[in-house]
Write a protein that holds these residues in place. Structure first.
Motif, PDB file in Angstrom:
ATOM      1  N   LYS A   1       0.807  -1.231   0.000  1.00  0.00           N
ATOM      2  CA  LYS A   1       0.000   0.000   0.000  1.00  0.00           C
ATOM      3  C   LYS A   1       0.845   1.289   0.000  1.00  0.00           C
TER       4      LYS A   1
ATOM      5  N   LYS B   1       0.761   3.938  -1.871  1.00  0.00           N
ATOM      6  CA  LYS B   1       0.014   5.172  -2.093  1.00  0.00           C
ATOM      7  C   LYS B   1      -0.674   5.617  -0.794  1.00  0.00           C
ATOM      8  N   GLN B   2      -1.286   4.639  -0.139  1.00  0.00           N
ATOM      9  CA  GLN B   2      -1.997   4.956   1.113  1.00  0.00           C
ATOM     10  C   GLN B   2      -1.029   5.485   2.166  1.00  0.00           C
TER      11      GLN B   2
END
Ligand code: AMP
Length: 489
Positions: free
Chosen positions: A414, A416-417
Protein backbone atom coordinates in the motif's frame (compact mmCIF):
# COMPACT_ATOMS: atom_id res chain seq x y z
CA UNK A 1 14.14 52.69 -3.05
CA UNK A 2 17.85 53.19 -3.75
CA UNK A 3 19.34 55.40 -6.47
CA UNK A 4 22.36 55.32 -8.77
CA UNK A 5 24.39 57.69 -6.63
CA UNK A 6 27.03 56.09 -4.45
CA UNK A 7 27.78 56.83 -0.82
CA UNK A 8 31.19 58.06 -2.01
CA UNK A 9 29.43 60.73 -4.12
CA UNK A 10 27.84 62.09 -0.94
CA UNK A 11 31.20 62.98 0.58
CA UNK A 12 31.63 60.28 3.25
CA UNK A 13 35.11 59.17 4.37
CA UNK A 14 36.84 55.98 3.28
CA UNK A 15 36.48 54.15 6.64
CA UNK A 16 32.75 54.86 6.74
CA UNK A 17 32.38 53.70 3.14
CA UNK A 18 34.08 50.49 4.17
CA UNK A 19 31.63 50.02 7.07
CA UNK A 20 28.70 50.57 4.67
CA UNK A 21 30.11 48.04 2.26
CA UNK A 22 30.37 45.53 5.09
CA UNK A 23 26.78 46.22 6.03
CA UNK A 24 25.72 45.54 2.45
CA UNK A 25 24.43 49.04 1.73
CA UNK A 26 25.16 49.59 -1.94
CA UNK A 27 23.48 52.89 -2.77
CA UNK A 28 21.97 55.62 -0.63
CA UNK A 29 18.20 55.75 -0.26
CA UNK A 30 16.42 58.98 -1.30
CA UNK A 31 16.34 60.38 2.23
CA UNK A 32 20.06 59.62 2.65
CA UNK A 33 20.86 61.19 -0.69
CA UNK A 34 19.17 64.42 0.35
CA UNK A 35 20.05 64.62 4.02
CA UNK A 36 23.68 63.48 4.17
CA UNK A 37 25.17 66.29 2.02
CA UNK A 38 23.11 68.92 3.86
CA UNK A 39 24.38 67.70 7.21
CA UNK A 40 27.97 67.25 6.12
CA UNK A 41 28.41 70.74 4.79
CA UNK A 42 25.55 73.08 5.70
CA UNK A 43 24.67 74.73 8.98
CA UNK A 44 20.89 74.82 8.87
CA UNK A 45 18.49 72.65 10.82
CA UNK A 46 16.57 69.99 8.91
CA UNK A 47 12.99 68.81 8.85
CA UNK A 48 12.64 65.49 7.09
CA UNK A 49 9.36 63.84 6.31
CA UNK A 50 10.31 60.20 6.20
CA UNK A 51 9.02 57.16 7.97
CA UNK A 52 10.73 54.13 9.45
CA UNK A 53 11.99 51.90 6.67
CA UNK A 54 13.30 54.68 4.43
CA UNK A 55 16.85 54.51 5.76
CA UNK A 56 16.43 57.59 7.91
CA UNK A 57 18.64 56.36 10.75
CA UNK A 58 21.73 56.24 8.54
CA UNK A 59 20.71 59.55 6.96
CA UNK A 60 21.32 61.36 10.24
CA UNK A 61 23.69 58.82 11.77
CA UNK A 62 26.37 58.89 9.08
CA UNK A 63 26.93 62.67 9.07
CA UNK A 64 26.82 62.80 12.87
CA UNK A 65 29.47 60.10 13.05
CA UNK A 66 31.53 62.05 10.52
CA UNK A 67 31.25 65.33 12.35
CA UNK A 68 31.66 64.55 16.02
CA UNK A 69 35.05 64.15 17.72
CA UNK A 70 35.90 60.50 18.41
CA UNK A 71 37.11 59.65 21.89
CA UNK A 72 35.79 62.83 23.51
CA UNK A 73 33.52 60.89 25.82
CA UNK A 74 31.07 63.78 26.16
CA UNK A 75 27.56 63.69 24.74
CA UNK A 76 27.88 65.39 21.37
CA UNK A 77 24.64 64.13 19.86
CA UNK A 78 21.32 63.19 21.40
CA UNK A 79 18.67 61.24 19.52
CA UNK A 80 15.19 61.22 21.08
CA UNK A 81 12.88 58.37 20.09
CA UNK A 82 9.32 57.58 21.20
CA UNK A 83 9.79 53.95 22.27
CA UNK A 84 12.40 51.81 23.96
CA UNK A 85 12.46 49.59 21.00
CA UNK A 86 13.13 52.31 18.49
CA UNK A 87 15.81 53.73 20.79
CA UNK A 88 17.61 50.40 20.95
CA UNK A 89 17.20 49.79 17.22
CA UNK A 90 18.60 53.22 16.38
CA UNK A 91 21.52 52.74 18.77
CA UNK A 92 22.27 49.37 17.20
CA UNK A 93 22.13 50.78 13.67
CA UNK A 94 24.40 53.71 14.61
CA UNK A 95 26.86 51.36 16.28
CA UNK A 96 27.17 49.41 13.02
CA UNK A 97 28.02 52.60 11.13
CA UNK A 98 30.86 53.91 13.32
CA UNK A 99 33.58 52.03 11.40
CA UNK A 100 36.48 51.69 13.79
CA UNK A 101 36.13 55.17 15.26
CA UNK A 102 36.20 55.53 19.01
CA UNK A 103 32.59 56.63 19.29
CA UNK A 104 30.55 55.39 22.21
CA UNK A 105 26.82 55.09 21.73
CA UNK A 106 24.41 54.44 24.56
CA UNK A 107 20.70 53.65 24.37
CA UNK A 108 18.88 54.95 27.42
CA UNK A 109 15.29 54.04 28.16
CA UNK A 110 13.01 53.14 31.01
CA UNK A 111 12.86 49.54 32.13
CA UNK A 112 16.63 49.18 31.77
CA UNK A 113 18.68 48.86 34.95
CA UNK A 114 19.57 52.34 36.21
CA UNK A 115 22.90 51.18 37.63
CA UNK A 116 24.29 50.00 34.30
CA UNK A 117 23.15 53.21 32.64
CA UNK A 118 24.80 55.32 35.34
CA UNK A 119 28.05 53.39 35.09
CA UNK A 120 28.19 53.70 31.29
CA UNK A 121 27.27 57.38 31.36
CA UNK A 122 30.05 57.99 33.84
CA UNK A 123 32.57 56.20 31.64
CA UNK A 124 31.82 58.62 28.83
CA UNK A 125 29.35 58.56 25.95
CA UNK A 126 29.47 60.40 22.60
CA UNK A 127 25.99 59.71 21.23
CA UNK A 128 23.00 59.05 23.40
CA UNK A 129 19.76 57.57 22.05
CA UNK A 130 17.01 58.07 24.60
CA UNK A 131 13.32 58.00 25.22
CA UNK A 132 12.27 61.44 26.51
CA UNK A 133 11.17 60.20 29.95
CA UNK A 134 14.44 58.52 30.80
CA UNK A 135 16.47 61.43 29.43
CA UNK A 136 14.58 63.73 31.82
CA UNK A 137 15.29 61.36 34.75
CA UNK A 138 19.01 61.61 34.07
CA UNK A 139 18.91 65.36 33.59
CA UNK A 140 17.20 65.71 36.97
CA UNK A 141 19.80 63.48 38.61
CA UNK A 142 22.49 65.46 36.82
CA UNK A 143 23.88 62.23 35.46
CA UNK A 144 23.39 63.45 31.90
CA UNK A 145 25.08 66.62 30.67
CA UNK A 146 24.14 68.09 27.36
CA UNK A 147 26.52 71.09 27.31
CA UNK A 148 28.61 69.65 24.46
CA UNK A 149 25.72 68.62 22.26
CA UNK A 150 26.10 69.66 18.62
CA UNK A 151 23.27 67.57 17.15
CA UNK A 152 19.76 66.93 18.41
CA UNK A 153 17.63 64.44 16.48
CA UNK A 154 13.92 64.06 17.11
CA UNK A 155 13.09 60.68 15.61
CA UNK A 156 9.45 59.88 14.84
CA UNK A 157 8.58 63.31 16.20
CA UNK A 158 4.88 62.89 15.42
CA UNK A 159 4.74 59.72 17.52
CA UNK A 160 6.50 61.47 20.41
CA UNK A 161 3.96 64.27 20.28
CA UNK A 162 1.08 61.77 20.06
CA UNK A 163 2.41 60.08 23.14
CA UNK A 164 2.39 63.35 25.06
CA UNK A 165 6.14 63.94 25.18
CA UNK A 166 6.02 67.55 24.03
CA UNK A 167 6.85 69.05 27.43
CA UNK A 168 9.63 66.56 28.02
CA UNK A 169 11.13 67.42 24.64
CA UNK A 170 10.96 71.13 25.44
CA UNK A 171 12.69 70.55 28.79
CA UNK A 172 15.45 68.52 27.15
CA UNK A 173 15.96 71.14 24.45
CA UNK A 174 16.33 73.81 27.09
CA UNK A 175 19.42 71.94 28.39
CA UNK A 176 21.12 71.90 25.00
CA UNK A 177 23.38 74.77 23.76
CA UNK A 178 21.79 77.24 21.34
CA UNK A 179 24.29 76.52 18.58
CA UNK A 180 23.28 72.90 18.19
CA UNK A 181 21.96 71.62 14.91
CA UNK A 182 18.51 70.15 15.13
CA UNK A 183 17.05 67.46 12.92
CA UNK A 184 13.42 66.56 13.05
CA UNK A 185 12.24 63.32 11.44
CA UNK A 186 8.55 62.64 11.20
CA UNK A 187 6.31 60.50 9.02
CA UNK A 188 3.62 63.17 9.13
CA UNK A 189 3.76 66.94 9.63
CA UNK A 190 0.68 67.94 11.63
CA UNK A 191 0.45 71.52 13.04
CA UNK A 192 1.93 70.65 16.50
CA UNK A 193 5.13 69.49 14.78
CA UNK A 194 5.38 72.73 12.85
CA UNK A 195 4.81 74.67 16.10
CA UNK A 196 7.61 72.75 17.76
CA UNK A 197 9.85 73.46 14.78
CA UNK A 198 9.03 77.15 14.85
CA UNK A 199 9.75 77.38 18.55
CA UNK A 200 13.04 75.50 18.60
CA UNK A 201 14.53 75.56 15.16
CA UNK A 202 16.30 78.29 13.27
CA UNK A 203 16.32 78.38 9.47
CA UNK A 204 15.77 74.88 8.23
CA UNK A 205 16.04 72.84 5.06
CA UNK A 206 13.16 70.55 4.22
CA UNK A 207 13.59 67.02 2.98
CA UNK A 208 10.62 65.05 1.86
CA UNK A 209 10.42 61.45 0.84
CA UNK A 210 6.84 60.98 -0.19
CA UNK A 211 5.57 57.88 1.51
CA UNK A 212 3.00 57.59 -1.22
CA UNK A 213 5.68 57.10 -3.85
CA UNK A 214 7.61 54.58 -1.82
CA UNK A 215 4.60 52.50 -1.13
CA UNK A 216 3.26 52.80 -4.65
CA UNK A 217 6.59 51.63 -6.00
CA UNK A 218 7.01 48.46 -3.98
CA UNK A 219 3.67 47.65 -2.43
CA UNK A 220 0.76 46.14 -4.25
CA UNK A 221 -2.36 47.53 -2.61
CA UNK A 222 -5.62 45.66 -2.86
CA UNK A 223 -8.84 45.35 -0.92
CA UNK A 224 -11.51 42.71 -0.50
CA UNK A 225 -15.06 43.42 0.48
CA UNK A 226 -16.61 41.02 2.97
CA UNK A 227 -18.82 40.78 5.99
CA UNK A 228 -17.13 41.24 9.34
CA UNK A 229 -17.99 37.66 10.29
CA UNK A 230 -16.08 36.31 7.27
CA UNK A 231 -12.78 38.07 7.91
CA UNK A 232 -11.14 35.18 9.74
CA UNK A 233 -12.03 32.74 7.00
CA UNK A 234 -10.80 35.15 4.37
CA UNK A 235 -7.49 35.49 6.17
CA UNK A 236 -7.12 31.74 6.42
CA UNK A 237 -7.80 31.49 2.71
CA UNK A 238 -5.03 33.96 1.90
CA UNK A 239 -2.57 32.26 4.23
CA UNK A 240 -3.28 28.95 2.53
CA UNK A 241 -2.90 30.41 -0.95
CA UNK A 242 0.19 32.57 -0.67
CA UNK A 243 3.49 30.81 -1.24
CA UNK A 244 5.13 33.05 1.37
CA UNK A 245 3.30 34.63 4.26
CA UNK A 246 5.32 36.61 6.80
CA UNK A 247 2.87 39.21 7.89
CA UNK A 248 1.81 41.96 10.20
CA UNK A 249 -1.95 41.83 10.73
CA UNK A 250 -3.55 44.99 12.11
CA UNK A 251 -6.54 44.99 14.44
CA UNK A 252 -8.24 47.97 15.96
CA UNK A 253 -8.32 46.90 19.61
CA UNK A 254 -6.24 44.95 22.09
CA UNK A 255 -9.06 42.51 22.70
CA UNK A 256 -9.55 42.08 18.96
CA UNK A 257 -5.86 41.28 18.45
CA UNK A 258 -5.90 38.73 21.24
CA UNK A 259 -9.04 37.10 19.90
CA UNK A 260 -7.68 36.86 16.37
CA UNK A 261 -4.29 35.55 17.50
CA UNK A 262 -6.01 32.90 19.62
CA UNK A 263 -8.14 31.77 16.67
CA UNK A 264 -5.19 31.61 14.29
CA UNK A 265 -3.17 29.77 16.87
CA UNK A 266 -6.05 27.29 17.18
CA UNK A 267 -5.52 26.63 13.47
CA UNK A 268 -1.93 25.59 14.17
CA UNK A 269 -0.42 28.76 12.78
CA UNK A 270 2.67 30.35 14.32
CA UNK A 271 1.18 33.57 15.55
CA UNK A 272 1.79 36.15 18.29
CA UNK A 273 -0.21 39.17 19.43
CA UNK A 274 1.36 42.50 20.29
CA UNK A 275 -0.61 45.22 22.02
CA UNK A 276 -0.53 47.70 24.86
CA UNK A 277 -1.19 45.09 27.55
CA UNK A 278 1.95 43.16 26.67
CA UNK A 279 4.82 43.85 29.07
CA UNK A 280 8.14 45.13 27.77
CA UNK A 281 9.85 41.81 28.44
CA UNK A 282 7.12 39.88 26.60
CA UNK A 283 7.24 42.38 23.76
CA UNK A 284 10.96 41.87 23.27
CA UNK A 285 10.54 38.11 23.34
CA UNK A 286 7.68 38.22 20.82
CA UNK A 287 9.58 40.50 18.46
CA UNK A 288 12.76 38.44 18.68
CA UNK A 289 10.76 35.32 17.85
CA UNK A 290 9.07 37.02 14.94
CA UNK A 291 12.32 38.45 13.61
CA UNK A 292 13.87 35.01 13.61
CA UNK A 293 10.86 33.72 11.71
CA UNK A 294 9.82 31.37 14.52
CA UNK A 295 6.44 32.98 14.37
CA UNK A 296 5.26 34.15 10.98
CA UNK A 297 2.17 36.18 11.81
CA UNK A 298 2.18 39.13 14.17
CA UNK A 299 -1.23 40.49 15.09
CA UNK A 300 -0.89 44.06 16.37
CA UNK A 301 -2.65 47.29 17.14
CA UNK A 302 -1.35 50.52 15.61
CA UNK A 303 0.10 51.69 18.90
CA UNK A 304 1.93 48.43 19.58
CA UNK A 305 3.36 48.31 16.05
CA UNK A 306 5.05 51.70 16.40
CA UNK A 307 8.75 51.63 15.80
CA UNK A 308 8.87 47.96 14.86
CA UNK A 309 11.67 47.59 12.36
CA UNK A 310 11.22 44.31 10.57
CA UNK A 311 12.31 43.92 7.01
CA UNK A 312 11.12 41.31 4.54
CA UNK A 313 7.45 41.29 5.53
CA UNK A 314 5.57 39.80 2.61
CA UNK A 315 2.17 41.12 3.68
CA UNK A 316 0.51 43.79 5.75
CA UNK A 317 -3.11 42.92 6.40
CA UNK A 318 -5.64 45.50 7.52
CA UNK A 319 -7.95 43.05 9.26
CA UNK A 320 -9.70 46.13 10.65
CA UNK A 321 -9.45 49.25 8.56
CA UNK A 322 -7.48 52.10 10.13
CA UNK A 323 -9.32 55.30 10.98
CA UNK A 324 -7.05 57.68 9.09
CA UNK A 325 -5.19 57.69 5.81
CA UNK A 326 -2.01 58.51 7.72
CA UNK A 327 -2.36 55.36 9.78
CA UNK A 328 -2.96 53.41 6.56
CA UNK A 329 0.20 54.78 4.95
CA UNK A 330 2.15 54.06 8.10
CA UNK A 331 0.84 50.51 8.31
CA UNK A 332 1.53 49.58 4.72
CA UNK A 333 4.99 51.16 4.85
CA UNK A 334 5.96 48.10 6.90
CA UNK A 335 6.13 46.00 3.79
CA UNK A 336 7.89 46.58 0.46
CA UNK A 337 11.00 47.88 2.18
CA UNK A 338 14.51 48.39 0.89
CA UNK A 339 13.65 47.53 -2.68
CA UNK A 340 11.60 44.41 -1.87
CA UNK A 341 8.02 43.98 -2.96
CA UNK A 342 5.13 43.46 -0.61
CA UNK A 343 1.36 43.25 -0.53
CA UNK A 344 -0.94 45.46 1.49
CA UNK A 345 -4.34 43.84 1.79
CA UNK A 346 -7.37 45.51 3.32
CA UNK A 347 -10.44 43.67 4.54
CA UNK A 348 -13.36 46.02 4.07
CA UNK A 349 -16.61 45.30 5.89
CA UNK A 350 -19.72 47.23 4.86
CA UNK A 351 -19.21 49.82 7.62
CA UNK A 352 -15.61 50.38 6.55
CA UNK A 353 -16.16 51.19 2.93
CA UNK A 354 -16.08 54.94 3.38
CA UNK A 355 -12.71 54.59 5.09
CA UNK A 356 -11.04 52.99 2.11
CA UNK A 357 -12.67 55.50 -0.20
CA UNK A 358 -11.31 58.30 1.96
CA UNK A 359 -7.82 56.77 2.00
CA UNK A 360 -7.81 56.57 -1.79
CA UNK A 361 -8.91 60.17 -2.08
CA UNK A 362 -6.45 61.58 0.44
CA UNK A 363 -3.43 59.56 -0.68
CA UNK A 364 -4.42 59.80 -4.36
CA UNK A 365 -3.53 56.16 -4.61
CA UNK A 366 -5.28 53.37 -6.40
CA UNK A 367 -6.22 50.50 -4.19
CA UNK A 368 -7.47 47.81 -6.47
CA UNK A 369 -10.53 45.83 -5.57
CA UNK A 370 -9.82 42.12 -5.68
CA UNK A 371 -11.72 38.88 -5.19
CA UNK A 372 -10.88 36.19 -2.72
CA UNK A 373 -9.52 33.01 -4.24
CA UNK A 374 -12.16 30.35 -4.70
CA UNK A 375 -12.02 27.23 -2.55
CA UNK A 376 -10.84 25.25 -5.56
CA UNK A 377 -7.94 27.60 -6.23
CA UNK A 378 -6.88 27.52 -2.56
CA UNK A 379 -6.70 23.77 -2.76
CA UNK A 380 -4.81 23.94 -6.03
CA UNK A 381 -2.28 26.32 -4.43
CA UNK A 382 -1.94 24.03 -1.40
CA UNK A 383 -1.36 20.99 -3.59
CA UNK A 384 1.29 22.77 -5.62
CA UNK A 385 3.04 24.05 -2.50
CA UNK A 386 3.07 20.56 -0.95
CA UNK A 387 4.44 18.97 -4.08
CA UNK A 388 7.12 21.64 -4.40
CA UNK A 389 8.14 21.13 -0.76
CA UNK A 390 8.28 17.36 -1.04
CA UNK A 391 10.34 17.49 -4.25
CA UNK A 392 12.65 20.10 -2.78
CA UNK A 393 13.14 17.98 0.34
CA UNK A 394 13.91 14.94 -1.82
CA UNK A 395 16.74 16.87 -3.47
CA UNK A 396 18.62 16.57 -0.22
CA UNK A 397 19.97 13.14 0.56
CA UNK A 398 18.30 11.63 3.65
CA UNK A 399 20.49 9.63 6.09
CA UNK A 400 20.74 5.89 5.47
CA UNK A 401 18.61 5.00 8.53
CA UNK A 402 15.64 6.77 6.91
CA UNK A 403 16.13 4.79 3.72
CA UNK A 404 16.05 1.57 5.75
CA UNK A 405 12.89 2.69 7.52
CA UNK A 406 11.29 3.72 4.21
CA UNK A 407 12.05 0.29 2.77
CA UNK A 408 10.48 -1.46 5.76
CA UNK A 409 7.33 0.65 5.49
CA UNK A 410 7.05 0.23 1.73
CA UNK A 411 7.58 -3.52 1.98
CA UNK A 412 4.37 -3.72 3.94
CA UNK A 413 2.51 -2.86 0.67
CA UNK A 414 0.00 0.00 0.00
CA UNK A 415 2.62 2.66 -0.89
CA UNK A 416 0.01 5.17 -2.09
CA UNK A 417 -2.00 4.96 1.11
CA UNK A 418 1.15 5.28 3.18
CA UNK A 419 2.32 8.35 1.33
CA UNK A 420 -1.12 9.95 1.61
CA UNK A 421 -1.13 9.42 5.39
CA UNK A 422 2.35 10.81 5.66
CA UNK A 423 1.40 13.93 3.71
CA UNK A 424 -1.66 14.41 5.90
CA UNK A 425 0.43 13.98 9.02
CA UNK A 426 3.06 16.44 7.88
CA UNK A 427 0.97 19.15 6.27
CA UNK A 428 -2.30 18.72 8.13
CA UNK A 429 -5.30 20.86 7.22
CA UNK A 430 -7.84 19.97 4.65
CA UNK A 431 -7.71 19.42 0.92
CA UNK A 432 -11.45 19.18 0.62
CA UNK A 433 -13.34 21.99 -1.15
CA UNK A 434 -15.95 21.96 1.64
CA UNK A 435 -13.33 23.41 3.95
CA UNK A 436 -13.54 26.60 1.91
CA UNK A 437 -17.20 27.39 1.41
CA UNK A 438 -18.04 30.47 -0.63
CA UNK A 439 -17.54 33.81 1.10
CA UNK A 440 -20.36 36.10 0.15
CA UNK A 441 -19.62 39.70 -0.78
CA UNK A 442 -21.80 42.32 0.82
CA UNK A 443 -24.02 44.35 -1.39
CA UNK A 444 -22.70 47.88 -1.55
CA UNK A 445 -25.52 50.37 -1.30
CA UNK A 446 -23.74 53.26 -2.98
CA UNK A 447 -21.46 51.43 -5.36
CA UNK A 448 -19.24 53.92 -7.14
CA UNK A 449 -17.68 51.94 -9.98
CA UNK A 450 -16.27 54.96 -11.74
CA UNK A 451 -13.92 55.89 -8.93
CA UNK A 452 -10.20 55.23 -9.22
CA UNK A 453 -9.23 51.84 -8.15
CA UNK A 454 -12.68 50.48 -7.79
CA UNK A 455 -13.92 47.43 -9.55
CA UNK A 456 -13.34 47.88 -13.23
CA UNK A 457 -15.27 44.85 -14.34
CA UNK A 458 -18.55 45.43 -16.14
CA UNK A 459 -21.37 45.55 -13.62
CA UNK A 460 -22.88 42.34 -14.98
CA UNK A 461 -19.82 40.34 -13.89
CA UNK A 462 -19.31 42.05 -10.56
CA UNK A 463 -20.08 39.41 -7.99
CA UNK A 464 -21.66 41.45 -5.24
CA UNK A 465 -23.43 38.27 -4.35
CA UNK A 466 -22.06 34.81 -4.64
CA UNK A 467 -24.15 31.80 -5.36
CA UNK A 468 -23.89 28.16 -4.63
CA UNK A 469 -23.99 25.40 -7.23
CA UNK A 470 -27.75 25.43 -7.08
CA UNK A 471 -27.74 29.06 -8.17
CA UNK A 472 -29.18 30.13 -4.82
CA UNK A 473 -27.29 32.35 -2.41
CA UNK A 474 -25.57 30.53 0.46
CA UNK A 475 -27.98 31.60 3.13
CA UNK A 476 -26.65 29.19 5.68
CA UNK A 477 -23.03 29.54 4.84
CA UNK A 478 -21.99 30.57 8.35
CA UNK A 479 -23.66 27.55 9.83
CA UNK A 480 -22.05 25.24 7.28
CA UNK A 481 -18.67 26.65 8.15
CA UNK A 482 -19.22 26.29 11.86
CA UNK A 483 -19.98 22.64 11.42
CA UNK A 484 -17.05 21.97 9.13
CA UNK A 485 -14.47 24.13 10.85
CA UNK A 486 -13.65 21.73 13.58
CA UNK A 487 -13.13 18.86 11.24
CA UNK A 488 -10.87 20.67 8.80
CA UNK A 489 -8.79 23.18 10.77
P1 AMP B 1 15.41 52.95 8.92
O1 AMP B 1 14.47 53.75 8.07
O2 AMP B 1 16.58 53.73 9.37
O3 AMP B 1 14.68 52.29 10.05
O4 AMP B 1 16.03 51.78 8.01
C1 AMP B 1 15.30 50.69 7.55
C2 AMP B 1 16.16 49.51 7.15
O5 AMP B 1 16.83 49.75 5.91
C3 AMP B 1 17.26 49.18 8.16
O6 AMP B 1 17.25 47.78 8.35
C4 AMP B 1 18.53 49.62 7.51
O7 AMP B 1 19.63 48.84 7.91
C5 AMP B 1 18.22 49.45 6.03
N1 AMP B 1 18.93 50.45 5.18
C6 AMP B 1 19.16 51.74 5.47
N2 AMP B 1 19.84 52.34 4.47
C7 AMP B 1 20.04 51.40 3.51
C8 AMP B 1 20.69 51.42 2.22
N3 AMP B 1 21.23 52.51 1.74
N4 AMP B 1 20.71 50.27 1.53
C9 AMP B 1 20.13 49.15 2.04
N5 AMP B 1 19.51 49.07 3.23
C10 AMP B 1 19.45 50.19 3.96
Amino acid sequence: MTTNLTFGDLGLSADILEALKKKGFENPTPVQEQTIPLLLSGEKDIIAQAQTGTGKTASFGLPIIERITPGLGKVQAIVLAPTRELASQVAEELESLTAKRDIRILPVYGGQGMDTQLRLLKKGVDIIVATPGRAIDHLKRKTLKLDDVKFVVLDEADEMLNMGFVEDIETILSHVPEERRMLLFSATMPPPIMRLAKKFMGGYDKVKVASKQQSAANVEQIFYEMYEKDKLRALRRLIDTEAEFYALVFCRTRAGSDRLAAKLSGMDLDVEALHGDVTQAQRERILAKFKRGHSTILVATDVAARGIDINDLTHVINFDMPDSSEAYVHRIGRTGRAGKTGKAISFVAPGEFRKIRNIMEVTKTTIQKAYLPSGQSVIEAKRNAMKAKVFAAAEEEAPQEFHTLAKEILDSGKPKQLLASLLKMHFGGSMHPNAYPEIMEPERRSAAPSRRGFDRRPSSSRPFKSFGKSGKPHKHEAAVFKKKKKAHF
